[in-house]
Design a protein around this motif. Structure first.
Motif, PDB file in Angstrom:
ATOM      1  N   MET A  43       0.790  -1.124  -0.172  1.00 11.77           N
ATOM      2  CA  MET A  43      -0.117  -0.123  -0.100  1.00 11.77           C
ATOM      3  C   MET A  43       0.881   1.205   0.096  1.00 11.77           C
ATOM      4  O   MET A  43       1.983   1.317   0.895  1.00 11.77           O
ATOM      5  CB  MET A  43      -0.813  -0.114   1.364  1.00 11.77           C
ATOM      6  CG  MET A  43      -1.748   1.089   1.470  1.00 11.77           C
ATOM      7  SD  MET A  43      -2.953   1.502   0.256  1.00 11.77           S
ATOM      8  CE  MET A  43      -4.066  -0.061   0.279  1.00 11.77           C
ATOM      9  N   LYS A  44       0.512   2.098  -0.919  1.00 13.22           N
ATOM     10  CA  LYS A  44       1.383   3.292  -0.997  1.00 13.22           C
ATOM     11  C   LYS A  44       0.957   4.455  -0.078  1.00 13.22           C
ATOM     12  O   LYS A  44      -0.221   4.393   0.139  1.00 13.22           O
ATOM     13  CB  LYS A  44       1.540   4.004  -2.356  1.00 13.22           C
ATOM     14  CG  LYS A  44       2.016   3.420  -3.497  1.00 13.22           C
ATOM     15  CD  LYS A  44       2.069   4.418  -4.560  1.00 13.22           C
ATOM     16  CE  LYS A  44       3.070   3.815  -5.534  1.00 13.22           C
ATOM     17  NZ  LYS A  44       3.283   4.697  -6.661  1.00 13.22           N
ATOM     18  N   CYS A  45       1.884   5.118   0.618  1.00 11.74           N
ATOM     19  CA  CYS A  45       1.800   6.227   1.448  1.00 11.74           C
ATOM     20  C   CYS A  45       1.006   7.291   0.701  1.00 11.74           C
ATOM     21  O   CYS A  45       1.718   7.934  -0.163  1.00 11.74           O
ATOM     22  CB  CYS A  45       3.027   6.680   2.206  1.00 11.74           C
ATOM     23  SG  CYS A  45       2.854   8.035   3.217  1.00 11.74           S
ATOM     24  N   PRO A  46      -0.051   7.839   1.297  1.00 10.95           N
ATOM     25  CA  PRO A  46      -0.785   8.907   0.700  1.00 10.95           C
ATOM     26  C   PRO A  46       0.083  10.321   1.047  1.00 10.95           C
ATOM     27  O   PRO A  46      -0.295  11.211   0.230  1.00 10.95           O
ATOM     28  CB  PRO A  46      -2.203   9.076   1.196  1.00 10.95           C
ATOM     29  CG  PRO A  46      -2.019   8.355   2.561  1.00 10.95           C
ATOM     30  CD  PRO A  46      -0.897   7.339   2.395  1.00 10.95           C
ATOM     31  N   PHE A  47       1.095  10.288   1.807  1.00  9.82           N
ATOM     32  CA  PHE A  47       1.830  11.404   1.950  1.00  9.82           C
ATOM     33  C   PHE A  47       2.999  11.527   1.267  1.00  9.82           C
ATOM     34  O   PHE A  47       3.298  12.540   0.725  1.00  9.82           O
ATOM     35  CB  PHE A  47       2.054  11.612   3.673  1.00  9.82           C
ATOM     36  CG  PHE A  47       0.702  11.644   4.465  1.00  9.82           C
ATOM     37  CD1 PHE A  47       0.082  12.716   4.545  1.00  9.82           C
ATOM     38  CD2 PHE A  47       0.570  10.432   5.195  1.00  9.82           C
ATOM     39  CE1 PHE A  47      -1.207  12.524   5.233  1.00  9.82           C
ATOM     40  CE2 PHE A  47      -0.532  10.208   5.923  1.00  9.82           C
ATOM     41  CZ  PHE A  47      -1.655  11.448   5.971  1.00  9.82           C
ATOM     42  N   CYS A  48       3.826  10.594   1.303  1.00 11.69           N
ATOM     43  CA  CYS A  48       5.138  10.687   0.678  1.00 11.69           C
ATOM     44  C   CYS A  48       5.094   9.541  -0.752  1.00 11.69           C
ATOM     45  O   CYS A  48       6.114   9.798  -1.497  1.00 11.69           O
ATOM     46  CB  CYS A  48       6.323  10.331   1.414  1.00 11.69           C
ATOM     47  SG  CYS A  48       6.329   8.499   2.031  1.00 11.69           S
ATOM     48  N   ASP A  70       5.679   6.432  -0.868  1.00  8.68           N
ATOM     49  CA  ASP A  70       6.486   5.069  -0.805  1.00  8.68           C
ATOM     50  C   ASP A  70       5.723   4.196  -0.542  1.00  8.68           C
ATOM     51  O   ASP A  70       4.341   4.292  -0.060  1.00  8.68           O
ATOM     52  CB  ASP A  70       7.418   5.479   0.297  1.00  8.68           C
ATOM     53  CG  ASP A  70       8.797   4.555   0.342  1.00  8.68           C
ATOM     54  OD1 ASP A  70       9.487   4.861  -0.210  1.00  8.68           O
ATOM     55  OD2 ASP A  70       8.540   3.393   1.046  1.00  8.68           O
ATOM     56  N   ASP A  71       5.969   2.781  -0.967  1.00  9.99           N
ATOM     57  CA  ASP A  71       5.223   1.538  -0.745  1.00  9.99           C
ATOM     58  C   ASP A  71       5.571   0.877   0.595  1.00  9.99           C
ATOM     59  O   ASP A  71       5.096  -0.260   0.417  1.00  9.99           O
ATOM     60  CB  ASP A  71       4.945   0.794  -2.054  1.00  9.99           C
ATOM     61  CG  ASP A  71       5.923   0.644  -2.920  1.00  9.99           C
ATOM     62  OD1 ASP A  71       7.266   1.055  -2.491  1.00  9.99           O
ATOM     63  OD2 ASP A  71       6.002   0.022  -3.887  1.00  9.99           O
TER      64      ASP A  71
END
Length: 149
Positions: free
Chosen positions: A1-6, A8-9
């Motif tokens: 799951m990708k971070c919605p902030f940065c 990164d997965d």
């Protein structure tokens, strides 16, 4: 799951529990790179539902479109996002419980009208003005009279 902030997965689940509707799993995740936390929901994949529009075209059901319509109707009203999400969950459950692969947009609109009336009367009138396409003040007044009964 990708971070919605940065973006990164590298994220990990730090808490998992059933969501309020008991039809999905709520997961709290934390990004290993930026350290921020966010929530995701996991739902069972259902058969795609198609909405038959007034002009007889079809489009895939889109929860966010329903949510946006309710948010717009409830703008500057004492209705919380939790109440709106609960309302959308109820509407969605009713639509999917019909067991149909295609549903007319007017049927969806009727369900929304029933649910939003209980949520907020001003939001109900706002939604009705778009859904029923009021052409003049008289049709608007007719809808208000129904609400006042």
């Amino acid at each position: 799951m990708k971070c919605p902030f940065c973006g990164d997965d590298n994220t990990r689940v730090i808490d998992s529990r059933p969501a309020e509707d008991n039809n999905s799993i709520r997961r709290r995740r934390q990004c290993d790179v930026c350290g921020k936390r966010f929530t995701t929901y996991e739902k069972v994949e259902t058969v795609p539902l198609m909405i038959i529009k007034k002009d007889r075209t079809r489009e895939a059901y889109d929860r966010s479109k329903l949510e946006k319509g309710l948010v717009r109707s409830c703008h500057k009203r004492p209705v919380t996002m939790d109440q709106i999400e609960k309302c959308v969950d109820e509407i969605e459950a009713e639509i999917f419980n019909m067991g149909l692969r295609e549903v007319e947009s007017r049927d969806v609109g009727s369900i929304v009208m029933d649910k939003i009336r209980d949520l907020d009367e001003v939001a109900y009138v706002r939604f009705a003005s778009v859904y029923r396409e009021f052409k003049d003040v008289n049709t608007f007044m007719d809808e208000l009279k129904k609400l006042l009964k």
